[in-house]
Design a protein around this motif. Structure first.
Motif, mmCIF file in Angstrom:
data_model
loop_
_atom_site.group_PDB
_atom_site.id
_atom_site.type_symbol
_atom_site.label_atom_id
_atom_site.label_comp_id
_atom_site.label_asym_id
_atom_site.label_seq_id
_atom_site.Cartn_x
_atom_site.Cartn_y
_atom_site.Cartn_z
ATOM 1 N N TYR A 71 -3.219 -3.744 -1.936
ATOM 2 C CA TYR A 71 -2.435 -4.597 -1.611
ATOM 3 C C TYR A 71 -2.178 -6.001 -2.768
ATOM 4 C CZ TYR A 71 0.117 -8.270 -0.015
ATOM 5 O OH TYR A 71 0.841 -9.196 0.524
ATOM 6 N N ASN A 72 -3.562 -5.646 -3.315
ATOM 7 C CA ASN A 72 -3.436 -6.723 -4.616
ATOM 8 C C ASN A 72 -2.432 -6.169 -6.136
ATOM 9 O OD1 ASN A 72 -4.311 -9.210 -2.737
ATOM 10 N ND2 ASN A 72 -6.514 -8.027 -3.390
ATOM 11 N N GLU A 73 -2.966 -5.053 -6.409
ATOM 12 C CA GLU A 73 -2.659 -4.949 -7.636
ATOM 13 C C GLU A 73 -1.580 -3.994 -7.170
ATOM 14 O OE1 GLU A 73 -5.821 -2.341 -8.785
ATOM 15 O OE2 GLU A 73 -7.378 -3.725 -9.380
ATOM 16 N N GLU A 74 -1.397 -3.537 -6.451
ATOM 17 C CA GLU A 74 0.472 -2.587 -6.803
ATOM 18 C C GLU A 74 1.265 -2.867 -5.445
ATOM 19 O OE1 GLU A 74 -0.085 2.065 -6.616
ATOM 20 O OE2 GLU A 74 -2.674 1.346 -7.035
ATOM 21 N N SER A 113 7.093 -0.011 -3.061
ATOM 22 C CA SER A 113 6.485 -1.801 -1.802
ATOM 23 C C SER A 113 8.110 -2.495 -2.698
ATOM 24 C CB SER A 113 5.222 -1.921 -2.419
ATOM 25 O OG SER A 113 4.789 -1.514 -2.143
ATOM 26 N N SER A 114 8.580 -2.312 -4.326
ATOM 27 C CA SER A 114 9.394 -3.089 -4.250
ATOM 28 C C SER A 114 10.587 -2.747 -3.303
ATOM 29 C CB SER A 114 9.767 -2.822 -5.986
ATOM 30 O OG SER A 114 10.353 -1.679 -6.043
ATOM 31 N N ALA A 125 1.465 -6.098 -3.414
ATOM 32 C CA ALA A 125 1.890 -8.076 -3.239
ATOM 33 C C ALA A 125 3.021 -8.123 -4.909
ATOM 34 C CB ALA A 125 0.503 -8.813 -2.921
ATOM 35 N N PRO A 126 2.345 -7.833 -5.615
ATOM 36 C CA PRO A 126 3.552 -8.114 -6.970
ATOM 37 C C PRO A 126 4.990 -7.466 -7.211
ATOM 38 C CG PRO A 126 1.223 -7.103 -7.596
ATOM 39 C CD PRO A 126 1.938 -6.901 -5.607
ATOM 40 N N ASN A 127 4.937 -6.209 -5.902
ATOM 41 C CA ASN A 127 6.226 -6.266 -5.822
ATOM 42 C C ASN A 127 7.132 -6.449 -4.604
ATOM 43 O OD1 ASN A 127 5.833 -3.906 -8.547
ATOM 44 N ND2 ASN A 127 4.308 -3.622 -7.603
ATOM 45 N N SER A 156 3.645 1.202 -6.215
ATOM 46 C CA SER A 156 4.329 -0.066 -6.218
ATOM 47 C C SER A 156 6.076 -0.209 -6.153
ATOM 48 C CB SER A 156 3.917 -0.238 -8.860
ATOM 49 O OG SER A 156 3.435 0.066 -8.408
#
Length: 179
Positions: free
Chosen positions: A90-93, A71-72, A95-97, A68
């Motif tokens: 991808y969806n949990e860690e 990714s950010s 994409a949101p970042n 996570s």
């Protein structure tokens, strides 16, 4: 029919101020990270779970973060996870970042082709897929030779996805077919 590209077709300067995150430090991740670093890319980080791969990345001198957090921080993400676990991660860690305009690079087209991963429309999506296992990627790089690699720009949200693709090709370990 694809076009053949070589080292001189790329420009590594495109990413000199970007953060490149390697997500997954296994078969492909380690080899590709080491090759990029040896080619002069300085801002490489690793996103991993705390296991042997986390330790290996640290031992190889890379700053290592949770998936996570890496990714950010990234401008370009190399998603080098096994296909079967990549969609969940991808969806949990990941994409949101992600920041708008981030470039996602895959070494396998499976999850994009079959819709298991659906990147937002504001992201670049490219594929640079070495046709060789990670150990071979590293060995051929060190020997100064290349091998076939498939390359694709799947989604060009920023208008510069091809620039990131050119950079990736310029790392000496690719003789590329594609795009």
């Amino acid at each position: 029919m694809g076009k053949i590209y070589y080292d001189n077709d790329g420009n590594i300067d495109v990413v000199k101020d970007m953060v490149v995150a390697i997500i997954g430090y296994g078969n492909q991740g380690r080899s590709q990270a080491l090759n990029m670093r040896d080619s002069g890319i300085k801002n490489i980080i690793v996103g991993s779970i705390k296991d042997d791969s986390w330790e290996a990345a640290n031992n190889d001198g890379f700053k290592t973060y949770s998936i996570s957090e890496a990714s950010s921080k990234a401008d370009i993400l190399f998603i080098l996870l096994p296909d079967e676990v990549a969609p969940k991660i991808y969806n949990e860690e990941i994409a949101p970042n992600l920041k708008e305009g981030t470039t996602l690079n895959f070494s396998s087209g499976y999850n994009i082709t079959y819709g298991y991963i659906k990147p937002a429309s504001n992201l670049n999506v490219i594929m640079v897929a070495p046709r060789m296992i990670g150990k071979g990627v590293r060995e051929t790089y060190q020997a100064g030779i290349g091998f076939p690699t498939f390359v694709v720009v799947n989604q060009d949200a920023t208008g510069n996805a091809k620039d990131c693709y050119w950079f990736i090709k310029s790392l000496r370990f690719y003789q590329s077919w594609g795009y």
